[in-house]
Every structure is written in C-alpha cells, then in structure tokens.
Scaffold this motif. Structure first.
Motif, PDB file in Angstrom:
ATOM      1  N   PRO A  22      53.851  -5.394  38.002  1.00  0.00           N
ATOM      2  CA  PRO A  22      55.139  -5.731  38.620  1.00  0.00           C
ATOM      3  C   PRO A  22      56.050  -6.541  37.707  1.00  0.00           C
ATOM      4  N   GLN A  23      55.483  -7.443  36.910  1.00  0.00           N
ATOM      5  CA  GLN A  23      56.307  -8.223  35.997  1.00  0.00           C
ATOM      6  C   GLN A  23      57.003  -7.314  34.996  1.00  0.00           C
ATOM      7  N   THR A  24      56.280  -6.340  34.443  1.00  0.00           N
ATOM      8  CA  THR A  24      56.867  -5.407  33.484  1.00  0.00           C
ATOM      9  C   THR A  24      57.897  -4.518  34.153  1.00  0.00           C
ATOM     10  N   VAL A  25      57.569  -3.985  35.323  1.00  0.00           N
ATOM     11  CA  VAL A  25      58.444  -3.027  35.999  1.00  0.00           C
ATOM     12  C   VAL A  25      59.762  -3.678  36.400  1.00  0.00           C
ATOM     13  N   TRP A  26      59.700  -4.838  37.058  1.00  0.00           N
ATOM     14  CA  TRP A  26      60.937  -5.482  37.477  1.00  0.00           C
ATOM     15  C   TRP A  26      61.729  -6.026  36.286  1.00  0.00           C
ATOM     16  N   THR A  27      61.049  -6.464  35.246  1.00  0.00           N
ATOM     17  CA  THR A  27      61.765  -6.920  34.054  1.00  0.00           C
ATOM     18  C   THR A  27      62.551  -5.779  33.427  1.00  0.00           C
ATOM     19  N   GLU A  28      61.988  -4.565  33.420  1.00  0.00           N
ATOM     20  CA  GLU A  28      62.709  -3.402  32.892  1.00  0.00           C
ATOM     21  C   GLU A  28      64.014  -3.190  33.660  1.00  0.00           C
ATOM     22  N   VAL A  29      63.973  -3.341  34.981  1.00  0.00           N
ATOM     23  CA  VAL A  29      65.187  -3.172  35.784  1.00  0.00           C
ATOM     24  C   VAL A  29      66.194  -4.270  35.465  1.00  0.00           C
ATOM     25  N   PHE A  30      65.742  -5.501  35.352  1.00  0.00           N
ATOM     26  CA  PHE A  30      66.650  -6.611  35.047  1.00  0.00           C
ATOM     27  C   PHE A  30      67.239  -6.464  33.647  1.00  0.00           C
ATOM     28  N   LEU A  31      66.457  -5.971  32.692  1.00  0.00           N
ATOM     29  CA  LEU A  31      66.987  -5.721  31.345  1.00  0.00           C
ATOM     30  C   LEU A  31      68.056  -4.629  31.378  1.00  0.00           C
ATOM     31  N   TRP A  32      67.816  -3.596  32.187  1.00  0.00           N
ATOM     32  CA  TRP A  32      68.794  -2.527  32.299  1.00  0.00           C
ATOM     33  C   TRP A  32      70.110  -3.053  32.872  1.00  0.00           C
ATOM     34  N   ILE A  33      70.037  -3.894  33.905  1.00  0.00           N
ATOM     35  CA  ILE A  33      71.246  -4.492  34.473  1.00  0.00           C
ATOM     36  C   ILE A  33      71.954  -5.339  33.422  1.00  0.00           C
ATOM     37  N   GLU A  34      71.186  -6.100  32.670  1.00  0.00           N
ATOM     38  CA  GLU A  34      71.765  -6.949  31.630  1.00  0.00           C
ATOM     39  C   GLU A  34      72.487  -6.128  30.571  1.00  0.00           C
ATOM     40  N   ARG A  35      71.909  -5.014  30.165  1.00  0.00           N
ATOM     41  CA  ARG A  35      72.550  -4.162  29.147  1.00  0.00           C
ATOM     42  C   ARG A  35      73.809  -3.517  29.703  1.00  0.00           C
ATOM     43  N   ARG A  36      73.801  -3.140  30.991  1.00  0.00           N
ATOM     44  CA  ARG A  36      74.990  -2.518  31.577  1.00  0.00           C
ATOM     45  C   ARG A  36      76.170  -3.490  31.589  1.00  0.00           C
ATOM     46  N   ILE A  37      75.910  -4.769  31.752  1.00  0.00           N
ATOM     47  CA  ILE A  37      76.985  -5.760  31.902  1.00  0.00           C
ATOM     48  C   ILE A  37      77.327  -6.433  30.578  1.00  0.00           C
ATOM     49  N   GLU A  38      76.306  -6.854  29.824  1.00  0.00           N
ATOM     50  CA  GLU A  38      76.566  -7.616  28.603  1.00  0.00           C
ATOM     51  C   GLU A  38      76.570  -6.769  27.342  1.00  0.00           C
ATOM     52  N   GLY A  39      76.028  -5.558  27.418  1.00  0.00           N
ATOM     53  CA  GLY A  39      75.971  -4.722  26.230  1.00  0.00           C
ATOM     54  C   GLY A  39      74.585  -4.720  25.612  1.00  0.00           C
ATOM     55  N   ASP A  40      74.478  -4.111  24.416  1.00  0.00           N
ATOM     56  CA  ASP A  40      73.183  -4.003  23.744  1.00  0.00           C
ATOM     57  C   ASP A  40      72.776  -5.326  23.107  1.00  0.00           C
ATOM     58  N   ARG A  41      71.685  -5.314  22.371  1.00  0.00           N
ATOM     59  CA  ARG A  41      71.107  -6.543  21.819  1.00  0.00           C
ATOM     60  C   ARG A  41      72.096  -7.354  20.972  1.00  0.00           C
ATOM     61  N   PRO A  42      72.775  -6.767  19.995  1.00  0.00           N
ATOM     62  CA  PRO A  42      73.722  -7.580  19.203  1.00  0.00           C
ATOM     63  C   PRO A  42      74.824  -8.209  20.052  1.00  0.00           C
ATOM     64  N   LYS A  43      75.333  -7.468  21.037  1.00  0.00           N
ATOM     65  CA  LYS A  43      76.390  -8.013  21.883  1.00  0.00           C
ATOM     66  C   LYS A  43      75.858  -9.139  22.759  1.00  0.00           C
ATOM     67  N   GLN A  44      74.625  -9.019  23.247  1.00  0.00           N
ATOM     68  CA  GLN A  44      74.031 -10.081  24.053  1.00  0.00           C
ATOM     69  C   GLN A  44      73.862 -11.355  23.232  1.00  0.00           C
ATOM     70  N   MET A  45      73.384 -11.208  22.000  1.00  0.00           N
ATOM     71  CA  MET A  45      73.180 -12.374  21.142  1.00  0.00           C
ATOM     72  C   MET A  45      74.519 -13.018  20.766  1.00  0.00           C
TER      73      MET A  45
END
Length: 475
Positions: free
Chosen positions: A121-144
């Motif tokens: 469950p930790q891996t599965v829900w983290t994948e969803v939260f990462l996907w939401i984060e990428r949709r809003i903040e962008g990819d890794r360089p943009k997040q950093m």
C-alpha cells in the motif's frame, strides 16, 4: 548479511560524531524521475489493479441490499460475497493470515521484495501521489527548481493546489476504508447530508490523514525507517534469490563518453555514469553500490538503464534481475530449491484445506450450557437434566430447524418448541430438559448429543455432544 565486513575496523571514539551523522543523517528529499519501460508498466498495472479493487469492491452488492464485502462489527459478522462469517469462524481468518505470511515468504525467497515494489500500500499510494505531483508541479527538474525558488504566487498556487488534491484523494481513501465497516451506500447518504456519526468521522479523518502523511510527506522514510520487513528480508534470501543487481565486472570503471566512442580503449566499462539509475529510484539509493535494504525491487533502475544502453548501442542487462550465484559464479538460476519447495508445499496444503473447510462449512452453530443450579433431579421415577441451548443461524437466509436428542435408551427431549424459526444471523436461547429412565444409565455420566437440522435444507445439520449426569454424583 554480516553486520561488519571482515577486516573493517571499529571506529575510535574520536569518530563517534561521524558515525552518528551517518546513522541519523538529515533527510535529503527525493524527487524520483519518471521512467518508462517493462517494469514501470507492471507497476502502473498493479496500481490500477490494487486500487481498483480497493475503491470498487465496497460498492458491489451480492443480493438485494447486501454488501458483498463488509466487516460488520456491530453485528459481529463478515460478508464475503455469498458467505457470511461470524466470530465462531475465527479459524478461517487465522488460515488466511497464515497463507498470506507463507505467500510473502515464498515470493521473497524466489524474487526478493516483489511485494514492496508492486503491491505494498505504501508503494501503490505513493505512485498516485507522485503522479498528482507531476501533473501540478511538473517533472523532476521543475519540482526541484520550484522547491528552491522563493515563495511567490505561482509557488503558492502550485504547492497549495497539490496539497488540496492530495487531501481530497486521501479523504476519499478514508471514506472508502470506512465503507468496508459501515455499509458504504448508507455512509454516502450520511456524508451527503453532513450527518456522519462521530466514529465514522474520526476514522475517515484518521485514515485520510495517514494516507496523506505516509504517501505525500514521508514516502521513502516509511520504507527506510518504519517498515520492519526491510530489516528482516535478508533472512529469507539465499544465493539463488532473484535480486536487482549492477554488473560491476561489466560496468566498471565508470566514465562519460560519446556514442560510438572507443571507450574500451580508454579502459572504461559500459556504465556511462549518467546517474539516471539514482534519479529514478523512489528511495534515492545508488544500486551500483550493491544490494541495500532500502531497495524495494521496483525495477525503475533497470528500465532507465535499458533505455540508456539502447541509445548507446550497448548490450542490455547492465542492471538486471539476477542471483548472486549467477552474477558471481556464472551458475544457472535455480528456482526449485528446498526452501521454495517447502513453502510451496505447505502453502498448497493449507490453501486446499481452507477451501475444503469453507466448502464443507455448515452455517449453523449450537452451544450447550448445563444448568449449574442442580446436576440432575428426579421426578416421577425419571432422571432429568436441564440445559440452555444457544442456536445460531449463520446463513444469509432464515430457516426453520428441527431439534432432537439421542444417545441413551428411552431418552426424550422436553422443550417449549422443537421446531424453531431463526432469522439470518439471529441467536435463539432455548431452555430444554432431557429425561431418561434410571435403568438406561450405566454410569454416573453418560454421553448424549443434541441434533439441529434445517427442515428446508437437510445439509444444514449440526450435532453437539453433551453429558447426562445421574444419581451417585459425577464421575
């Protein structure tokens, strides 16, 4: 694995600060790079499969008004499709837990931490939260870049929007979780009218907060410091367990180069030191340093390395699933080995036993309680014993049952009724008296039995043993 490699010295007291810093290092926030490939596709598929089951299952009905999967604590029953289990069926839950544990041991012995990488469950829900984060903040360089930028309207909107989306998804998760314990259609009506009870409100907020905190904020910290499985996984490994490994003999020494360049003439290995394997790792480790307990075997480093090797025109497999024997000694993989066969045999035996027990299960129970005020009594030349019977219909439909007793010559049963109508899930208490002629008693304590059988379904029949006491005291 040994706690300290052979020959490694114990650091003197002067180096205690360095050791403490290594053990309790300040968290370095991990921004996993998105990756595509075979194992990434499997992770996405498992996210849809596991979360699909979690969010859809409580909405499925099995029969009119009966939730297919419901842990009904107030009524002390558990609906599982066409079965209903009660506290008396605790054996089945125990068997399911044993099967789950053995399955984890088996899969770990064969292919390492598959559970962690794909279905935890930790891996599965983290994948969803990462996907939401990428949709809003962008990819890794943009997040950093956004994290390092000073606060501005754009940063507030993106960060705030991300957390609003996280909280909404977490509350939906908490609502669904409570829907496994309270009928979810009733729960949704109460939520729509803002009429949730205190316990439902508490658990929705509690589980929602746990999801938001673990998958949104803690992420890899749960795997590194909170999960006990990471600490004892090596006890289930052997030299033929499939693990993610970096081929040092082929990859070292590392070094950057251009495509098509004669890197072997420069004494370089196949690793171009791009560090993409580190950037895609959800726990932030470098697989090139060897197997580490932080590795959750998600295969992200394999996918990205395969892509790099393909672009460079090198053979794939620099990072791959392999075994210690295959990597270091060149031995072929060996799946069927003693521990795997032992786990498989034990798992199959328990699973078959559980299936047979469930199929042969009779949804009926009878509990016999003797009258403790008197062991027996004599009336009109007959010996009487008084009992209280608790009759429980564990079926999903009402039935009418016929009660009888046997075991002694001349035995008769006296009760207000011998045909008892019992609703689904209902428990009926019935005082009964067994009467026996004195000459039928061969000893002070004789075996008798109560029989309860459904009139409309002879398969629903149960027999419960009891003791009949006579003159002369109890043996």
């Amino acid at each position: 694995m040994p706690l300290r490699p052979k020959g490694q010295r114990i650091p003197p007291l002067g180096e205690a600060d360095a050791v403490s810093e290594a053990l309790y290092a300040k968290r370095q926030y991990v921004y996993p790079r998105q990756v595509h490939g075979f194992f990434a596709n499997w992770r996405v598929a498992m996210v849809f499969a596991t979360l699909g089951v979690f969010y859809i299952l409580p909405w499925i009905n099995w029969g009119p008004g009966r939730q297919a999967f419901l842990i009904d604590l107030p009524n002390r029953k558990f609906n599982l499709f066409f079965w209903t289990f009660w506290p008396q069926d605790l054996f089945y839950l125990t068997a399911i837990l044993v099967i789950s544990a053995l399955s984890l041991f088996l899969f770990t012995a064969i292919a390492g931490r598959l559970w962690c990488g794909y279905t935890c469950p930790q891996t599965v829900w983290t994948e969803v939260f990462l996907w939401i984060e990428r949709r809003i903040e962008g990819d890794r360089p943009k997040q950093m870049k956004l994290a390092a930028a000073p606060w501005s309207t754009e940063k507030i909107l993106k960060k705030g929007g991300k957390h609003v989306a996280w909280i909404a998804f977490a509350l939906w998760t908490g609502f669904t979780f409570v829907g496994y314990f309270t009928p979810i259609r009733e729960l949704s009506v109460s939520a729509a009218h803002l009429a949730l009870g205190p316990w439902e409100t508490f658990w929705i907020l509690f589980y929602g907060f746990a999801t938001y905190g673990n998958a949104g904020w803690l992420r890899e910290q749960v795997c590194l410091y909170m999960c006990p499985y990471a600490r004892f996984q090596s006890a289930m490994f052997d030299k033929d367990t499939l693990i993610i490994s970096y081929d040092r003999a082929r990859g070292e020494p590392r070094g950057s180069r251009k495509r098509g360049e004669d890197y072997q003439g420069k004494g370089l290995g196949d690793c171009i030191d791009c560090t993409l394997c580190v950037q895609v790792c959800p726990t932030g480790i470098d697989i090139r340093d060897g197997l580490q307990y932080q590795c959750i075997a998600c295969g992200a480093c394999i996918d990205v390395c395969e892509t790099v090797m393909g672009k460079m025109g090198y053979p794939k497999g620099l990072i791959r699933y392999t075994t210690e024997n295959e990597m270091s000694l060149g031995k072929p993989r060996k799946i069927f080995r003693p521990r795997v066969l032992f786990y498989s045999g034990l798992l199959a035996a328990i699973a078959v036993g559980l299936v047979v027990a469930v199929l042969l299960r009779v949804p009926l129970d009878i509990d016999v309680i003797r009258d403790r005020n008197s062991l027996y009594r004599e009336s009109r030349g007959l010996i009487e014993n008084v009992y209280t019977l608790k009759l429980m219909n564990m079926d999903t439909e009402p039935h009418t049952y016929l009660l009888s007793a046997a075991g002694l010559d001349g035995l008769s049963l006296r009760a207000d009724r011998t045909e008892i109508a019992i609703e689904a899930g209902e428990v009926v208490e019935l005082p009964v008296t067994l009467v026996v002629p004195p000459e039928s008693l061969k000893s002070r304590s004789e075996a008798v039995e109560f029989r309860l059988e459904a009139i409309d379904n002879p398969r629903h029949k149960v027999v419960e043993d009891a003791r009949f006491l006579g003159p002369g005291g109890v043996r």
